[in-house]
Motif scaffolding. Structure first.
Motif: not given
Length: 231
Positions: A175-182, A225-231
């Motif tokens: 993943a290029k990064g992630y963001r926290i959803v919850e 919960t994190v959302e991954l930034q997948l290619p």
């Protein structure tokens, strides 16, 4: 006929809009991963809690109440003279003693609760009070101020552990990064029970109670919960 066509067209637009919304909701959960991180620390118990009780039995309910009141007044005067010890009463109850379905006598009791951070002073006080009262329970806990300080420290550690796990998962999935959803933070403390076997009052009178406060586990758990930034 033109109105019917217009109605059908409007209906199709609504359905299309709903479908787009469903698709958007599905996209919100795409590439999401649930993670948990936990940090625990053993903390010395600094607060002592003791419950004692006075017991009495009499054929006359009025005599029973008078006997309980005498013992409790005696105990309150002694306990109230010890500085730094919180004193309260409670658990007053009376009940009949039956024999052959006839009330033969009455029994009653009242509790005296002690609380404080000076364990030695409370131990000496309990030894004195056992001249007329019996120990029902003894336990130790972490004071609110100490517990909050430990929790605040553990929250920082748990957040670091959560970020580390999120980064580890993302790295393994390219993943290029992630963001926290919850993110949810929960705190708890647990202390092992401290058994205490009360002995005869005559053996304990004026003798200080030997105590060992022990530790309590203060725990901080982070679920998120994190959302991954997948290619």
């Amino acid at each position: 006929m033109m109105r019917l066509t217009s109605g059908i067209t409007t209906g199709l637009l609504v359905i299309a809009g709903m479908a787009a919304q469903v698709q958007a909701d599905d996209d919100l959960h795409y590439n999401q991963v649930r993670l948990q991180a936990e940090q625990t620390e053993a903390v010395s118990n600094d607060t002592m809690h003791v419950t004692l009780a006075t017991f009495a039995e009499s054929r006359d309910p009025a005599d029973l109440a008078a006997a309980i009141n005498r013992d409790m007044d005696w105990a309150l005067q002694i306990a109230g003279s010890v500085e730094g010890v919180g004193v309260s009463t409670g658990g007053y109850q009376t009940y009949p003693v039956h024999k052959d379905n006839v009330i033969k006598s009455w029994r009653g009791q009242q509790n005296l609760m002690l609380e404080g951070s000076d364990h030695k002073a409370i131990g000496r006080l309990v030894g004195t009070l056992q001249e007329k009262l019996q120990v029902k329970s003894m336990q130790f806990s972490v004071s609110d101020d100490r517990r909050r300080a430990v929790e605040n420290r553990l929250i920082g550690r748990a957040l670091d552990a959560f970020r580390e796990r999120a980064g580890l998962v993302g790295s393994n999935l390219d993943a290029k990064g992630y963001r926290i959803v919850e993110l949810n933070i929960n705190t708890s403390s647990q202390r092992p029970p401290v058994p205490y076997q009360a002995r005869m009052a005559a053996m304990e009178a004026a003798a200080p109670v030997v105590t060992e406060a022990g530790d309590s586990d203060v725990r901080v758990t982070i679920n998120g919960t994190v959302e991954l930034q997948l290619p």
